[in-house]
Each structure stands twice: as structure tokens, then as C-alpha cells.
Design a protein around this motif. Structure first.
Motif, PDB file in Angstrom:
ATOM      1  N   ARG A  62       0.829  -1.208   0.000  1.00 56.16           N
ATOM      2  CA  ARG A  62       0.000   0.000   0.000  1.00 56.16           C
ATOM      3  C   ARG A  62       0.864   1.259   0.000  1.00 56.16           C
ATOM      4  O   ARG A  62       0.571   2.226  -0.688  1.00 56.16           O
ATOM      5  N   TYR A  68      -2.596   4.123  -6.545  1.00 56.17           N
ATOM      6  CA  TYR A  68      -2.568   3.504  -7.867  1.00 56.17           C
ATOM      7  C   TYR A  68      -2.206   2.018  -7.803  1.00 56.17           C
ATOM      8  O   TYR A  68      -1.744   1.443  -8.787  1.00 56.17           O
ATOM      9  N   ASP A  70      -3.941  -0.689  -7.893  1.00 54.82           N
ATOM     10  CA  ASP A  70      -4.582  -1.538  -8.900  1.00 54.82           C
ATOM     11  C   ASP A  70      -3.890  -1.416 -10.254  1.00 54.82           C
ATOM     12  O   ASP A  70      -3.750  -2.399 -10.984  1.00 54.82           O
ATOM     13  N   LEU A  73      -0.478  -3.176 -10.037  1.00 58.64           N
ATOM     14  CA  LEU A  73      -0.710  -4.621 -10.025  1.00 58.64           C
ATOM     15  C   LEU A  73      -1.063  -5.125 -11.431  1.00 58.64           C
ATOM     16  O   LEU A  73      -0.552  -6.154 -11.879  1.00 58.64           O
ATOM     17  N   ALA A  74      -1.896  -4.378 -12.133  1.00 61.71           N
ATOM     18  CA  ALA A  74      -2.262  -4.765 -13.509  1.00 61.71           C
ATOM     19  C   ALA A  74      -1.031  -4.739 -14.417  1.00 61.71           C
ATOM     20  O   ALA A  74      -0.850  -5.636 -15.253  1.00 61.71           O
ATOM     21  N   LYS A  77       1.046  -7.823 -13.582  1.00 58.95           N
ATOM     22  CA  LYS A  77       0.411  -9.034 -14.123  1.00 58.95           C
ATOM     23  C   LYS A  77       0.621  -9.125 -15.629  1.00 58.95           C
ATOM     24  O   LYS A  77       0.937 -10.191 -16.153  1.00 58.95           O
TER      25      LYS A  77
END
Length: 125
Positions: A62, A68, A70, A73-74, A77
Motif C-alpha cells: 500500500r 494507484y 490496482d 498490479l495490472a 500481471k
């Protein structure tokens, strides 16, 4: 391995201390975000595949990602998928670690990085 905490190596810590002095950016996480973004834009995989996270620099996901999380993380991935890896938590953490370290190394090695304006110039290039 857990994505809950992001840890850095001692050489990366030393390089971040230099970058903090040069740029005036006071927070590790801000510099680490710049480093991650710089490394992820390079399509080649990092040469260093194993990093010993032996420094006392540690931050929560965090703290690292901020609001930001998310998006970061995207991006991680997607990078796993681009590199032919399943985006498991372990692979995502490994990808984060090697890209943050590569990015820190690139930033610390830049002779033209004299201040925060140099970071902005990198982003606009």
C-alpha cells in the motif's frame, strides 16, 4: 513470498540514498515507483533474475503503490504474461523485485540525472 511487503537489497538502498540526495525526493516509495515504471517500459527482461533483499528498506504494498495499487498490479500481471509467466502472487512479487532493482540501477547510473527535472525529462522522452 507475499506481495504485502516490498523489500530492497543493500545495493539498491545505497543507490536510493544517492537518488534522494540528487533529486530531493524524500520517500523511498516515490523513487521506487519511478524505477518500476522505467524498467517496465523496457521490453527486454532484466539481466539479474535473483535479488537478495537484505537491506532494512521495507514498505507495504500500500505504501509502495499508493492510490494507484490496482494500476501497478495490472502492469505487473501484464508483464508476467508478456514474459510467459503465470501471474501468480510469487511471480508478480519476483517481477516487481527485479524491475524495481533494474530501474533503481538505471536511475542511479544516469550521469545526466542532476535533479527532479531529470526524472521528468525521462518521463517525457
Amino acid at each position: 513470498m507475499s506481495l504485502d511487503n516490498v523489500r530492497l537489497s543493500q545495493p539498491a538502498k545505497d543507490q536510493l540514498i544517492k537518488l534522494k540526495r540528487i533529486t530531493g525526493i524524500k520517500n523511498w516509495n516515490t523513487l521506487c515507483r519511478w524505477a518500476l515504471a522505467l524498467s517496465l517500459q523496457d521490453p527486454a527482461p532484466p539481466l539479474v533474475r535473483d535479488v537478495t533483499t537484505d537491506s532494512n528498506v521495507e514498505m507495504t504494498w500500500r505504501t509502495f503503490a499508493g492510490t494507484y495499487g490496482d494500476i501497478y498490479l495490472a502492469l505487473l500481471k501484464q508483464r508476467c504474461l508478456d514474459d510467459g509467466q503465470e501471474p501468480t502472487e510469487e511471480n508478480i512479487l519476483h517481477t516487481l523485485t527485479i524491475h524495481v532493482h533494474r530501474g533503481i540501477g538505471h536511475l542511479a547510473g544516469r550521469q545526466d540525472l542532476k535533479n527532479i527535472g531529470g526524472l521528468i525529462s525521462l518521463a517525457l522522452a
